[in-house]
Structure formats: structure tokens, C-alpha cells
Design a protein around this motif. Structure first.
Motif, PDB file in Angstrom:
ATOM      1  N   LEU A 292     -31.241  16.001  52.849  1.00 11.19           N
ATOM      2  CA  LEU A 292     -30.559  16.352  51.400  1.00 11.19           C
ATOM      3  C   LEU A 292     -31.450  17.556  50.830  1.00 11.19           C
ATOM      4  O   LEU A 292     -32.665  17.602  51.396  1.00 11.19           O
ATOM      5  N   SER A 293     -30.691  18.314  50.187  1.00 10.82           N
ATOM      6  CA  SER A 293     -31.487  19.391  49.430  1.00 10.82           C
ATOM      7  C   SER A 293     -32.353  18.746  48.269  1.00 10.82           C
ATOM      8  O   SER A 293     -32.183  17.650  47.818  1.00 10.82           O
ATOM      9  N   PRO A 294     -33.254  19.463  48.003  1.00  8.21           N
ATOM     10  CA  PRO A 294     -34.264  18.889  47.132  1.00  8.21           C
ATOM     11  C   PRO A 294     -33.885  18.267  45.494  1.00  8.21           C
ATOM     12  O   PRO A 294     -34.184  17.071  45.307  1.00  8.21           O
ATOM     13  N   ASP A 295     -32.515  18.908  44.990  1.00 12.20           N
ATOM     14  CA  ASP A 295     -31.904  18.422  43.906  1.00 12.20           C
ATOM     15  C   ASP A 295     -31.363  17.086  44.038  1.00 12.20           C
ATOM     16  O   ASP A 295     -31.474  16.076  43.392  1.00 12.20           O
ATOM     17  N   LYS A 296     -30.864  16.851  45.254  1.00 13.71           N
ATOM     18  CA  LYS A 296     -30.058  15.551  45.636  1.00 13.71           C
ATOM     19  C   LYS A 296     -31.364  14.517  46.021  1.00 13.71           C
ATOM     20  O   LYS A 296     -31.014  13.312  45.658  1.00 13.71           O
ATOM     21  N   LEU A 297     -32.379  15.081  46.369  1.00 12.62           N
ATOM     22  CA  LEU A 297     -33.520  14.184  46.478  1.00 12.62           C
ATOM     23  C   LEU A 297     -33.745  13.237  45.333  1.00 12.62           C
ATOM     24  O   LEU A 297     -33.827  12.110  45.144  1.00 12.62           O
ATOM     25  N   TRP A 340     -40.039  21.115  39.477  1.00 16.28           N
ATOM     26  CA  TRP A 340     -39.730  20.157  38.876  1.00 16.28           C
ATOM     27  C   TRP A 340     -40.433  19.318  37.800  1.00 16.28           C
ATOM     28  O   TRP A 340     -40.006  19.065  36.856  1.00 16.28           O
ATOM     29  N   LEU A 341     -41.346  19.188  38.101  1.00 14.64           N
ATOM     30  CA  LEU A 341     -42.649  18.740  37.214  1.00 14.64           C
ATOM     31  C   LEU A 341     -42.736  19.449  35.889  1.00 14.64           C
ATOM     32  O   LEU A 341     -42.967  18.847  34.747  1.00 14.64           O
ATOM     33  N   LYS A 342     -42.634  20.842  36.218  1.00 13.12           N
ATOM     34  CA  LYS A 342     -42.982  21.657  34.986  1.00 13.12           C
ATOM     35  C   LYS A 342     -41.748  21.382  33.949  1.00 13.12           C
ATOM     36  O   LYS A 342     -41.879  21.699  32.925  1.00 13.12           O
ATOM     37  N   VAL A 343     -40.608  21.508  34.592  1.00 15.41           N
ATOM     38  CA  VAL A 343     -39.248  21.470  33.558  1.00 15.41           C
ATOM     39  C   VAL A 343     -39.382  19.882  33.241  1.00 15.41           C
ATOM     40  O   VAL A 343     -38.962  19.892  31.902  1.00 15.41           O
ATOM     41  N   GLU A 344     -39.735  18.892  33.799  1.00 17.18           N
ATOM     42  CA  GLU A 344     -39.846  17.694  33.206  1.00 17.18           C
ATOM     43  C   GLU A 344     -40.675  17.604  32.013  1.00 17.18           C
ATOM     44  O   GLU A 344     -40.596  17.038  31.028  1.00 17.18           O
ATOM     45  N   TRP A 591     -28.185  27.570  42.855  1.00 17.68           N
ATOM     46  CA  TRP A 591     -28.036  28.324  41.681  1.00 17.68           C
ATOM     47  C   TRP A 591     -27.581  27.595  40.487  1.00 17.68           C
ATOM     48  O   TRP A 591     -28.300  28.055  39.274  1.00 17.68           O
ATOM     49  N   ARG A 592     -27.277  26.380  40.485  1.00 22.34           N
ATOM     50  CA  ARG A 592     -26.965  25.674  39.244  1.00 22.34           C
ATOM     51  C   ARG A 592     -27.674  24.398  38.853  1.00 22.34           C
ATOM     52  O   ARG A 592     -27.393  23.625  38.102  1.00 22.34           O
ATOM     53  N   ASP A 593     -28.680  24.691  39.744  1.00 25.74           N
ATOM     54  CA  ASP A 593     -29.910  23.206  39.388  1.00 25.74           C
ATOM     55  C   ASP A 593     -30.623  23.655  38.108  1.00 25.74           C
ATOM     56  O   ASP A 593     -30.880  24.819  37.929  1.00 25.74           O
ATOM     57  N   HIS A 594     -30.847  22.663  37.598  1.00 31.54           N
ATOM     58  CA  HIS A 594     -31.819  22.577  36.356  1.00 31.54           C
ATOM     59  C   HIS A 594     -33.134  23.162  36.619  1.00 31.54           C
ATOM     60  O   HIS A 594     -33.827  23.452  35.812  1.00 31.54           O
ATOM     61  N   VAL A 595     -33.648  23.077  37.910  1.00 24.54           N
ATOM     62  CA  VAL A 595     -34.854  23.576  38.296  1.00 24.54           C
ATOM     63  C   VAL A 595     -34.765  24.920  38.762  1.00 24.54           C
ATOM     64  O   VAL A 595     -33.568  25.333  39.563  1.00 24.54           O
ATOM     65  N   PRO A 596     -35.717  25.930  38.478  1.00 23.08           N
ATOM     66  CA  PRO A 596     -35.486  27.296  38.715  1.00 23.08           C
ATOM     67  C   PRO A 596     -35.196  27.495  40.439  1.00 23.08           C
ATOM     68  O   PRO A 596     -35.695  26.712  41.127  1.00 23.08           O
TER      69      PRO A 596
END
Length: 839
Positions: A292-297, A340-344, A591-596
């Protein structure tokens, strides 16, 4: 070699030419199993026991794999210089200690005679009598380091927990849906809780009966979902340390089919236990679904939420921040985790502000993952300087840094592909067998569904510079990078600052070839040779006419913006358009992930107190590919043309030499010819990669050595040094030696071929060493120390370690690399924590 460690077949891996000869193969396997069953026990003991007489080592069988056939996939990689030992488990002991007199050591720290074989007992006696210094073959003879190591090993104090993040294909996958496979004789079903990755029974069926069951089970469905319509198995990662130690349960089948290719972290885990006293209570493994890509994980498995909570629990239980060790793609998974943690934290602060709360414990509401994603989208749309948005950016970043400081004390990155690798492109475009008994076309059918291969996509090195574009939004016009948002001084200015110290008698880059290539020469994937070349032959209707050839080139930016997938999709027009699927994965998951988007910029050094990057060099590594497309107007131009045809591979070798390996030559049925290799030219890089990750990507770690200087540049402060490179300390350990020598060796001043190898014959290089790793290689170490105004009194360190000849996977079990990494960890551990310094 490539980023997929499946490419090199195991000792009995079955080639595609044998797939259709099941009876012959089964007979061969049965006969060979009978033979090995009678001899394996004694042979394994001989090849793994460190106390075995040296004259017996040669009796271990030699397995010589293809020099460059290797990849990011973990389990099927042939061990470097292996001698047939059972790598389903580490050797009986990873400690090689003895005593030696000063006269037995040369000036470079090399042995003139073998150390005493009595090991620890003799070492203890020598220490008690103070007659001869204790020397460990890998740790060296520094009495302070050895004393601290032994004191920690024998003590019962809490140790900083160690978190292990494996790489691509390095976690066991388990079936959670029954799949019928009995459409062929002798096939067995895949049942719930059966191991699929890796399952030796399935692999034998693939090579002797049929491969469709395994293919359908392993590949993903649309949008990286479980392939229900295609008969998928609903695979999920196994749990615990065992899931990342060895991928298949041991036994005679593993020894026969897997040989030395089945281990992931088992050697490292035993090494930590033998040398530093770690046990199951202080080591945490993080297996994950590497397809899986990271966002799907996160969206499917909640992996990063679990990772955060598990780290917090371990740190709270033990009472000390931990050491995170990542290998290969695991480093990029860790990179995504930090983003991801920073966005959280930003989302948490934003929600608190909206709810009227002004602290993490002030009546805080529990929010679901979906709520937080909605908040992130809302924050992006409300880009105006609202009160809550400003608070979220400011306080969120502070909480993020505080969390890192409290939970991750050291980050050790092994074989990290900082700006990606090219091999995953090959897997997606034309397929790669991974050492499995399948055709490349079949392997490609599996690999093209994996979103994870995009995680390791090549990133242009030029996005690290301030004068390059910032492609954060790919479907809009690019804008100039906003330098006011940068926290570090620009690499452009840094390169100028270093070059200003140049004159007729002084080369300011002397000894820092990697930094010169990155900063001064601004090397990129396609600076000297095409990363991906496509030759199109167009033949006229006249059978005797000349065929027109058109050539095209694709670089890293074409991967980042998805052009490479659209180009191949339009040119080859395959059924089902699988490369358009890759384009959609890139769009939706990055591109569309909420994480940069991690593919839009290089990874800067994380705000962790101690960072250590270690990797191997000077192994032939794939750096580019050439494809050919033949269009004949005498045939139907709309006819589907199959998968893209890989014509040749560009390979970087020791000293930066580039060779082209032709793959379109005819091969024999039983003894395929070796691909023809021709010298193309000398590249500017001094080294080659580790067999999977090119040196350009590995060496990007050197930029982290200048992190402290760049923070001062950004603040308008310049350290009191003439040349910024003076902030870096260099040392090396000669090939076969044990002592680190301060300074820069000739091998980093001249080319690798001109380095002094005069000690090779007499030094203890251990090329026949039983545990199969490159033993006591030439190693270079670069180290820098800095402080930050935001955390006064805290000293940050960065270390980069290069080991010549050590392959990609071997960094997890090469004792010399592990000793070099944990020497720094050990010294800092005794400085920062209340651990004993003497036995």
C-alpha cells in the motif's frame, strides 16, 4: 540490482523456462531434498559456527548470483559473499572478541595475526591482568566503548526502546479470506490465517503447476482495495517481531528453496541481544502491508495511528525516548509518519480552537480519523490568516517537536533512498520477476497494483534548491518557491559560500566528493545519462524501406508529474491501461493526500537529537532504462502491442563507471547467455550505489551534515569557520582494520580505483566469513554537531557512514556497520541516560 530484492533467484528458484516442466522439476526437488536432508545439519553448523576452524569454511557451497539482479523486495536477495549458511536464523553468537597485543596491530589498526579464539573468556582474563588490550573485531579496541557496551549488556536497567520499521516486501502477510485454488491438480486452497507472503508451498506450486492462485491473492484491486472480484485473499500484515524477523517458517523447505534470502531483522535482533542486552520487552517491530501507499496504510489499517500509540506506550513503560531503526523504504514510511503526525497535531489544535479550548487537556473532544481529515481540508480552504489557522500552524508545530523530543531520541536510517530509486519504475512499466518462478509480464500484473512502489519514485535533486520551481499542486501552473517559508538557508547560497574559498592552491571541496556532486555540480538522475530512454521505430508500408527511429527521454520530473505513466500508456495502448492506474494512484495517494506530497520535495533532516545514516556503496546498481517500441505500418497500427519492451539497463559500478547491459539478446533454453555489458562512460559520482539504491539517492544524507550551518544562515548568523565544510569531522576505517583514523583517506580525494588497496592481501577482510556479510569493509564516517536557538543547551548530532562493498539488505546484519552505528548510540546513551558505565 534493484530495489526489489526478489530479482536474484534463491538457490533453487525456478526460472520461467522451467515453469512448464512440472514433472522434471518435482523429480529434481524430491531427489535433491533427499540428498540435502542427510547433509544439511552438519553443513549448517559448519557454516554458522564462529568457532569452526578456518580450514573448513571453504567446504560451504558457493552461490554466485547475478551481479546486478537485486531489488527493493527483501526476501530473495542473495547474501553478499555467502557460503551457504542457514540464514533462517543468525549464527550462534554475533560477538567476536579476543585479546591482542600492541605488536599484533599495524599502524592502520589491522591485525597482523588472528586474535585469540578463546573469545570473551580470554578477553576477561586479559582485562583482569591488564596485560593485553581487549579487541572486538567489529567494535574495535576503544576500552571506553567496550566497557560501556559490556556494562549495558550485563545490567538490568531500562534501555531506550528500539523501534524497527522494515522495507518493501519485508513483512509477512496473512490471508483473512478463503481462496479456492483447486482448479488444477495438486493445488491447495489458501485458507484464513495462512501465510501468503511468504508461503513455500505456494511458491512450489507456482513453479511446478500454476501461478494464477498466488497472483490473484497477492495483487490489489482498484484503488488499492482488496481484490474481491479477482479472487483476492484479503491479506493483512502479521503481528509482532516475528513478522519482520524471517518471512517464512524455517525447515528443510526454507533451506532448499529460500537458501539465504529469508531473513529481515533476525540478525539485527540477535545482535542487539548479544551486544547490548536488549530483549522482547525493549524492541518493538512495526510490520505493515508493504503493497500500500502510505495514505492507504492509514485509511485502511490505521497504521500510523497505531504506530504513534505503540511508541507512546513503550516510552511511557520504559521511561526513556526510543531509537527508531528503519531500513530501505521503511525510512520513507518513517518520513511520512512524521509528516502525518505534524498534520495530526495541527488538526487537533484547530479543533480545540474551534471548540473554545486552548490546550490539549482542556475539555478536549475525541475526534475520529474522518473528522480530522475534514478539518485538514477545511484548513486548506480557509487559507486566510484566521485565528484558529494561525494557532494550528504555530502550536501544532510546537507539539509536534515536543512529541519527537519526548519519544524519539535517535533515528538510525539504513540504506535510505532519500530521493527514491529507479528500479520501482521498471517494475511498474515492464515488470520484474522478483526471483519468483513467473514471467515478467505476470510479475508486472501484480506490481502495477501496488501503490507502495510510487513511494520510492525518483525525486529531482533540483527541488532542494531555492532557484527551482515548487510543484506542490500538479494540476495547476507551478509557482516559484516561497523562500520566506524556508527554515533553512538555501543550498544555492551554501554552494557559493563554499566555492568562494577556492583558489589555485586550495580546493574547498577536497575530501567531500558527495557534497561537491550535489551542491557544486548539482547532479540529478538525468544529468549525464538518460534515466528512461524510449526509442520508437516506425516502418513504412514498403517492406524494404528504412525504419524511422525517434528517441525520447524521461527524467525525474516526468515521474513526479505523472508524465512517464501517461507517455507509456498512450504509446503502448495496453488492454486495461495498467499504467493509467499508476497515474491515478499518484494523483489520489500523493497529490490529493491531506499530508504534504512527499514526492514534491526532498526530505530535510528531522528535528531528532541524534541522526545516523548508514549505507553500502560500490555495488553495481541500476540507474536507467531504455525501451523500444516498434510500429509497423504494414500491420494494424491500432493493434495492442503488449507490455513495454525493456531493451537495456544502465548500471553504475565502482568508481562511477556506467555500463549498458543489453537484455534483448537471444537466450538459450537451458543455459541462458549472460546479458552483454558495454562500457558507456565515466560518471561524475565517485561511488556506485548498494545494488538497489543508486549512490545519488543514498548520498543525499550528506546534506544533513550541514543542517546546523543552514539554520544559522537562515537566521543571518554565520559560524566562525572559513569553509562551511569545516563543521564536518571525517574519519575512516581501513579495509580489514578495526581502528578508526581521523582525517580524510586518499580514497575520498582521488578516485575509488586509485585508493590504496595494498593492505587487502594481508588484512582480515573476511570474504570467506561464515555469516555471509561483507566482513570488515573500508568505511568512511562523517559527523557534525550543532545547536539550535529554539532549544538552547541541546546538542544535535548527524552522522553518515559509508561501507564499501556492502549490499542493500546487508546493512541490517553487517556487524561492522551495526557496531559503527551503535558506537555513537552507546556514547550518547551513557551521556543522556542513567545507565552504567562500568561492569
Amino acid at each position: 540490482m534493484s530495489l526489489f530484492p526478489f530479482v536474484t533467484p534463491p538457490p533453487l528458484a525456478l526460472s520461467t523456462s522451467t515453469v512448464r516442466r512440472p514433472c522434471l522439476i518435482l523429480c529434481f526437488l524430491l531427489a535433491f531434498a533427499s540428498l540435502v536432508a542427510r547433509t544439511t545439519t552438519d553443513q549448517v553448523h559448519l557454516c554458522t559456527d564462529h568457532a569452526a576452524p578456518s580450514n573448513n569454511v571453504d567446504t560451504c557451497p558457493d552461490f554466485a548470483g547475478d551481479e546486478v539482479d537485486d531489488s527493493l523486495y527483501e526476501p530473495f536477495q542473495i547474501d553478499s559473499d555467502g557460503r551457504g549458511q542457514d540464514s533462517l536464523r543468525p549464527p550462534a553468537s554475533t560477538i567476536e572478541e579476543g585479546i591482542v597485543s600492541a605488536m599484533e596491530l599495524g599502524d592502520s589498526g589491522q591485525y597482523r595475526e588472528d586474535i585469540d579464539k578463546d573469545g570473551a573468556a580470554a578477553a576477561a582474563a586479559a582485562t583482569a591482568s591488564n596485560t593485553k588490550p581487549v579487541v572486538d573485531r567489529h567494535w574495535g579496541s576503544d576500552p571506553e566503548v567496550l566497557t560501556m557496551r559490556d556494562a549495558l549488556k550485563l545490567s538490568e536497567v531500562n534501555r531506550p526502546p528500539i523501534f524497527l520499521v522494515p522495507g518493501l516486501a519485508a513483512s509477512r502477510l496473512v490471508a483473512w479470506r478463503h481462496k479456492e485454488c483447486r482448479h488444477k491438480p495438486l493445488m491447495s486452497d489458501i485458507r484464513v490465517q495462512d501465510y501468503v507472503w511468504l508461503n513455500l508451498n505456494i511458491i512450489m506450486q507456482m513453479g511446478t503447476i500454476d501461478d494464477r492462485c498466488f497472483v490473484e491473492c497477492l495483487k490489489l484491486g482498484l484503488n488499492q482495495t482488496d481484490s474481491v472480484d479477482g479472487g483476492g485473499c484479503k491479506l493483512r500484515p502479521d503481528e509482532g517481531l516475528d513478522a519482520i524477523s524471517s518471512l517464512s517458517i524455517g525447515g528443510i523447505q526454507s533451506q532448499l528453496l529460500m537458501g539465504r534470502t529469508n531473513t529481515v531483522y533476525s540478525w539485527l535482533i540477535q545482535w542487539l541481544s548479544d551486544n547490548l542486552g536488549y530483549d522482547v520487552g525493549s524492541i518493538v517491530g512495526f510490520p505493515y502491508d508493504w503493497r500500500l501507499s502510505p495514505d492507504k496504510l492509514e485509511s485502511r489499517d490505521g497504521f500510523f495511528t497505531y504506530m504513534r500509540r505503540r511508541i507512546e506506550t513503550a516510552v511511557e513503560t520504559i521511561g526513556e525516548p526510543g531509537i527508531l531503526v528503519a531500513h530501505s523504504m521503511g525510512n520513507l514510511i518513517f518520513r511520512y509518519f512524521l509528516s502525518w503526525l505534524k498534520v495530526e497535531f495541527e488538526a487537533e489544535v484547530y479543533l480545540e480552537c474551534q471548540d473554545g479550548n486552548f490546550g490539549p487537556r482542556s475539555g478536549r473532544k475525541r475526534r475520529s480519523r474522518k473528522d480530522k481529515m475534514r478539518v485538514v481540508t477545511e484548513m486548506r480552504r480557509a487559507w486566510a490568516n484566521t485565528t484558529c489557522f494561525d494557532r494550528a500552524k504555530r502550536d501544532g508545530e510546537k507539539r509536534w517537536k515536543d512529541w519527537i523530543e519526548a519519544h524519539i531520541w535517535t533515528y538510525a536510517g539504513l540504506s535510505a533512498p532519500h530521493i527514491g530509486a529507479v528500479n520501482p519504475l521498471r517494475a511498474a512499466i515492464s515488470g520484474e520477476t522478483m526471483g519468483l518462478p513467473v514471467a515478467e509480464e505476470t510479475a508486472r500484473e501484480i506490481e502495477v497494483t501496488f501503490g507502495s512502489t510510487l513511494t520510492v519514485s525518483p525525486i529531482s535533486s533540483q527541488v532542494a534548491f531555492c532557484d527551482e520551481f515548487n510543484f506542490r499542486v500538479w494540476d495547476e501552473n507551478p509557482e516559484r518557491a516561497d523562500n520566506n517559508q524556508r527554515l533553512l538557508g538555501c543550498l544555492d547560497d551554501l554552494a557559493i559560500e563554499i566555492q568562494n574559498h577556492s583558489n589555485e592552491t586550495n580546493d574547498p571541496w577536497r575530501g567531500y566528493a558527495a557534497l561537491k556532486s550535489l551542491l557544486h555540480d548539482r547532479m540529478d538522475w538525468d544529468s549525464e545519462f538518460p534515466m528512461i530512454a524510449v526509442v520508437r521505430e516506425i516502418c513504412d508500408s514498403d517492406a524494404g524501406s528504412f525504419c524511422l527511429k525517434k528517441a525520447g527521454k524521461l527524467g525525474p520530473r516526468d515521474v513526479q508529474n505523472g508524465l512517464v505513466f501517461r507517455y507509456f500508456s498512450q504509446l503502448w495502448q495496453e488492454d486495461g491501461d495498467p499504467l493509467h492506474v499508476k497515474y491515478e494512484q499518484l494523483r489520489d495517494s500523493f497529490w490529493r493526500d491531506h499530508v504534504p506530497n512527499m514526492l514534491s520535495e526532498v526530505w530535510e533532516r528531522p528535528p531528532i537529537k541524534q541522526v545516523i545514516m548508514a549505507y553500502g556503496t560500490d555495488t553495481p546498481t541500476e540507474v536507467g532504462y531504455a525501451y523500444i517500441k516498434k510500429d509497423d505500418k504494414r500491420e494494424n497500427m491500432c493493434k495492442k502491442s503488449g507490455i513495454p519492451n525493456l531493451q537495456s539497463v544502465l548500471i553504475e559500478t565502482e568508481g562511477g563507471k556506467i555500463f549498458e547491459e543489453r537484455l534483448d539478446l537471444p537466450k538459450g533454453l537451458f543455459s541462458p547467455k549472460k546479458p552483454k555489458r558495454e562500457f558507456v562512460g565515466k560518471g561524475s559520482l565517485q561511488h556506485s550505489g548498494d545494488g538497489s539504491v543508486p549512490y545519488l539517492s543514498l548520498s543525499f544524507a550528506h546534506l544533513w551534515l550541514l543542517y546546523g550551518y543552514r539554520t544559522q544562515m537562515r537566521a543571518g548568523k554565520f559560524p566562525s569557520v572559513q569553509n562551511p565544510l569545516e563543521t564536518i569531522e571525517a574519519s575512516y576505517r581501513p579495509k580489514g582494520g578495526m581502528q578508526w583514523i581521523n582525517g580524510i583517506p586518499d580514497s575520498l580525494i582521488s578516485t575509488a580505483q586509485d585508493s590504496d588497496d595494498s593492505s587487502e592481501d594481508s588484512s582480515d577482510t573476511g570474504t570467506m566469513h561464515p555469516h555471509g556479510t561483507r566482513y570488515k569493509p573500508l568505511m568512511h564516517r562523517f559527523h557534525s554537531t550543532f545547536t539550535l536557538d529554539s532549544t538552547p543547551g541541546v546538542e544535535y548530532t548527524t552522522t553518515v557512514i559509508e561501507a564499501s562493498g556492502v549490499e542493500h539488505k546487508e546493512t541490517t546484519r553487517n556487524y561492522d556497520i551495526l557496531a559503527a552505528v551503535f558506537t555513537d548510540v552507546l556514547k550518547a546513551m551513557h551521556r543522556d541516560f542513567d545507565v552504567p558505565t562500568s561492569t
